[in-house]
Write a protein that holds these residues in place. Structure first.
Motif, mmCIF file in Angstrom:
data_model
loop_
_atom_site.group_PDB
_atom_site.id
_atom_site.type_symbol
_atom_site.label_atom_id
_atom_site.label_comp_id
_atom_site.label_asym_id
_atom_site.label_seq_id
_atom_site.Cartn_x
_atom_site.Cartn_y
_atom_site.Cartn_z
ATOM 1 N N ASP A 70 0.686 -1.583 -0.178
ATOM 2 C CA ASP A 70 0.067 0.307 0.309
ATOM 3 C C ASP A 70 0.907 1.037 -0.315
ATOM 4 O O ASP A 70 0.871 1.643 0.865
ATOM 5 N N ALA A 88 -0.062 4.696 0.173
ATOM 6 C CA ALA A 88 -0.621 5.171 0.159
ATOM 7 C C ALA A 88 0.099 5.721 1.628
ATOM 8 O O ALA A 88 0.490 6.290 2.138
ATOM 9 N N ASN A 91 9.156 1.632 -10.396
ATOM 10 C CA ASN A 91 7.638 1.023 -10.867
ATOM 11 C C ASN A 91 6.843 0.742 -11.963
ATOM 12 O O ASN A 91 6.821 0.761 -12.500
ATOM 13 N N GLN A 103 0.943 3.361 -13.165
ATOM 14 C CA GLN A 103 -0.027 3.709 -11.493
ATOM 15 C C GLN A 103 1.543 4.693 -11.223
ATOM 16 O O GLN A 103 1.799 4.864 -11.763
ATOM 17 N N PRO A 134 2.585 6.609 -8.700
ATOM 18 C CA PRO A 134 3.182 6.454 -6.727
ATOM 19 C C PRO A 134 2.993 7.895 -6.174
ATOM 20 O O PRO A 134 3.356 7.841 -5.119
ATOM 21 N N GLU A 186 1.137 10.492 -6.794
ATOM 22 C CA GLU A 186 -0.272 10.923 -6.580
ATOM 23 C C GLU A 186 -0.167 10.271 -5.212
ATOM 24 O O GLU A 186 -1.533 10.972 -4.500
ATOM 25 N N LEU A 187 0.132 8.990 -4.829
ATOM 26 C CA LEU A 187 -0.138 8.214 -4.145
ATOM 27 C C LEU A 187 0.635 8.831 -2.937
ATOM 28 O O LEU A 187 0.450 8.225 -1.690
ATOM 29 N N LEU A 222 -5.789 -4.749 -3.058
ATOM 30 C CA LEU A 222 -4.882 -3.479 -3.188
ATOM 31 C C LEU A 222 -4.218 -2.875 -4.176
ATOM 32 O O LEU A 222 -4.230 -1.587 -4.732
ATOM 33 N N ALA A 245 -6.942 -1.252 -5.692
ATOM 34 C CA ALA A 245 -7.116 0.417 -5.944
ATOM 35 C C ALA A 245 -6.261 1.216 -5.823
ATOM 36 O O ALA A 245 -6.595 2.810 -5.787
ATOM 37 N N GLN A 246 -5.112 0.755 -5.774
ATOM 38 C CA GLN A 246 -3.662 2.031 -6.311
ATOM 39 C C GLN A 246 -3.110 1.754 -7.526
ATOM 40 O O GLN A 246 -2.395 2.681 -8.641
ATOM 41 N N ARG A 258 -3.511 1.634 -12.070
ATOM 42 C CA ARG A 258 -4.917 2.298 -12.720
ATOM 43 C C ARG A 258 -4.836 1.428 -13.908
ATOM 44 O O ARG A 258 -6.161 1.165 -14.387
#
Ligand SMILES: Cc1ncc(COP(=O)(O)O)c(C=O)c1O
Length: 367
Positions: A153, A155, A172, A180, A182, A184-185, A286, A289-290, A292
Motif C-alpha cells: 500500500d 499511500a 514502478n 500506477q 506513485p 499521486e499516492l 489492493l 485500489a492503487q 490504474r
C-alpha cells in the motif's frame, strides 16, 4: 501538454513531449547528437553531459505521465543507484524489498558498503510495523514486485515513512507510469527501468526518476551531470518513439495475460499462478485500489527447471529471455538468477502476439 487528467493514456503517449507545431519543422524531429553546443546568449545547452533537447522532450512526456519532473538515466539500475547515492549518507537507515529486483540489493550491499548503512530487507507484503521506520532515511518499495507480483500500500507506507522523516521511493517498473502513479499516492520518487514495457521493443536500456520536489529533481540532474551517467540521445529518441505506442502495447499485453491466465488456471502442470488482475489473486484488492490498469506480466510454477526448459523447447512463440514488457512473449526461470523462488518458478511476460495463437502455443507446449 495537460495536467494529467484532460487527455486519455493513448493521447498523452502519442503527443507527450512533442511541443507545439512549427511550420517547416519535422513532425517528429530526430535525435540531437551534440557534445559541445555553440556558446552565447540565450542558450539552453552548453555541453552534452549537462543537457540535451532529446532528453528534455522525453522527460517532458514521462514527467507528465508520472505527474512530476522526470530525470532520465541510462538504465533502471542507473536510476536506482543515482537515487540511493543522492539521498543516503553514512550510517543512514534504508528499507529495501527482500523480494524485489535482486540487483538493487546487490548494489546496496556491494557498492554502498562503505556507507555502513543500516539496511532492512522487508517482504513487499510486510509486516510494516511503524517501529521499522525509526532512523530510516529512505524507503524503497517495488510494487508489483518482480518477480513475485506482490503488492504493498503505497499511500499507507508513504504516511509511515514521512512520519519518521524518511523519503519514499517506488520502483514502478512493472506497472509503468500508465499502470500506477506513485507520486499521486504520496511517494517522493517514482523510479523505473524503461528497458521494460515503457520502451517495449527489447532494443534499448533506459531508466528514469520522477519527483514533484523541484529541489530533489535538481539534485538528481546534478548527480547525473557530475557522475557522467547519462543516456545516449539515440536511445532516448528510440524510447520516445516507442512511448507513442505504450498504451496500445500495454492493452494487448494485459489482454493476452488475462487470456493466458484463464487458460492456465487449473492446468495440471501449473501451480502458483499469480497475476494482480485476477479477481481472486491475493494482491488484487489492493492493486485495484492503487493501480490504474494491468500489465502483461504474470507468474507460475512448473515441476522443476527441466520442465521449464522443455516448455521453452516445445513452444514456437515463447522464448527464454531475462527481461519483460516487450513485444515478444518471454519466460524467465528466476531461480537461475538467485531469486529466492522454486526452481520451476517462471515469470511470464505476455507480448503483443494474437491471443488465440499465444494461448494455443502455450497449451501445446505444456501438453
Ligand atoms: C523492477 C526492476 N527494477 C530495476 C531493474 C533494472 O533495470 P535495468 O536493467 O534497465 O538497469 C529491473 C531490471 O530487470 C527491474 O526488473
Amino acid at each position: 501538454m495537460d495536467d494529467g487528467t484532460r487527455y486519455g493514456d493513448g493521447t498523452r503517449c502519442v503527443h507527450g513531449g512533442h511541443g507545439d507545431p512549427e511550420p517547416g519543422a519535422p513532425l517528429a524531429p530526430g535525435p540531437v547528437f551534440a557534445a559541445p553546443y555553440h556558446l552565447g546568449e540565450p542558450a539552453a545547452d552548453f555541453y552534452g553531459r549537462a543537457g540535451n533537447p532529446t532528453w528534455r522532450a522525453l522527460e517532458s512526456a514521462i514527467g507528465e505521465l508520472d505527474g512530476g519532473e522526470c530525470v532520465l538515466l541510462p538504465s533502471g539500475m542507473a536510476a536506482i543507484s543515482t537515487v540511493l547515492r543522492a539521498v543516503l549518507r553514512a550510517g543512514d537507515g534504508l528499507l529495501v524489498p527482500s523480494d524485489g529486483y535482486y540487483a538493487t540489493r546487490q548494489f546496496v550491499h556491494e557498492e554502498l558498503a562503505e556507507l555502513s548503512l543500516h539496511v532492512q530487507e522487508i517482504p513487499t507484503t510486510g509486516p510494516w510495523p511503524p517501529e521499522l521506520f525509526d532512523g530510516v532515511r529512505l524507503v524503497l518499495l517495488e510494487t508489483p514486485s518482480n518477480p513475485g507480483l506482490d503488492v504493498c500500500d503505497i499511500a499507507a507506507l508513504a504516511r509511515l515513512a514521512h512520519r519518521a522523516g524518511a523519503l519514499l521511493a517506488v520502483d514502478n517498473t512493472t506497472a509503468t507510469p500508465l499502470g500506477q502513479r506513485p507520486l499521486e499516492l504520496g511517494a517522493d520518487l517514482a523510479i523505473a527501468s524503461d528497458t521494460k514495457a515503457l520502451t517495449g521493443h527489447s532494443d534499448v536500456l533506459l531508466g528514469h526518476v520522477s519527483t514533484a520536489d523541484a529541489e530533489l529533481a535538481a539534485r538528481l540532474r546534478r548527480a547525473r551531470t557530475l557522475s557522467g551517467s547519462i543516456p545516449g540521445p539515440f536511445e532516448t529518441w528510440l524510447a520516445h518513439r516507442s512511448l507513442g505506442t505504450l498504451d496500445l502495447r500495454l492493452a494487448r499485453q494485459a489482454s493476452n495475460a488475462a487470456a493466458l491466465v484463464a487458460a492456465l488456471r487449473g492446468h495440471p502442470a501449473v501451480t502458483g499462478l499469480r497475476w494482480p488482475g485476477l479477481p481472486d489473486d491475493p494482491a488484487h484488492e489492493l492493486a485495484s485500489a492503487q493501480m490504474r490498469r494491468w500489465g502483461g506480466v504474470f507468474r507460475f510454477e512448473l515441476a522443476d527447471a527441466d520442465a521449464v526448459a522443455e516448455f521453452v523447447r516445445r513452444s514456437e512463440l515463447v522464448v527464454a529471455a531475462t527481461s519483460f514488457g516487450g513485444l515478444h512473449s518471454t519466460v524467465d526461470r528466476r531461480a537461475q538468477w538467485g531469486d529466492p523462488v522454486a526452481p520451476g518458478f517462471v515469470r511470464f511476460s505476455a507480448g503483443c502476439e494474437d491471443p488465440d495463437d499465444l494461448v494455443a502455443d502455450v497449451l501445446a507446449a505444456l501438453s
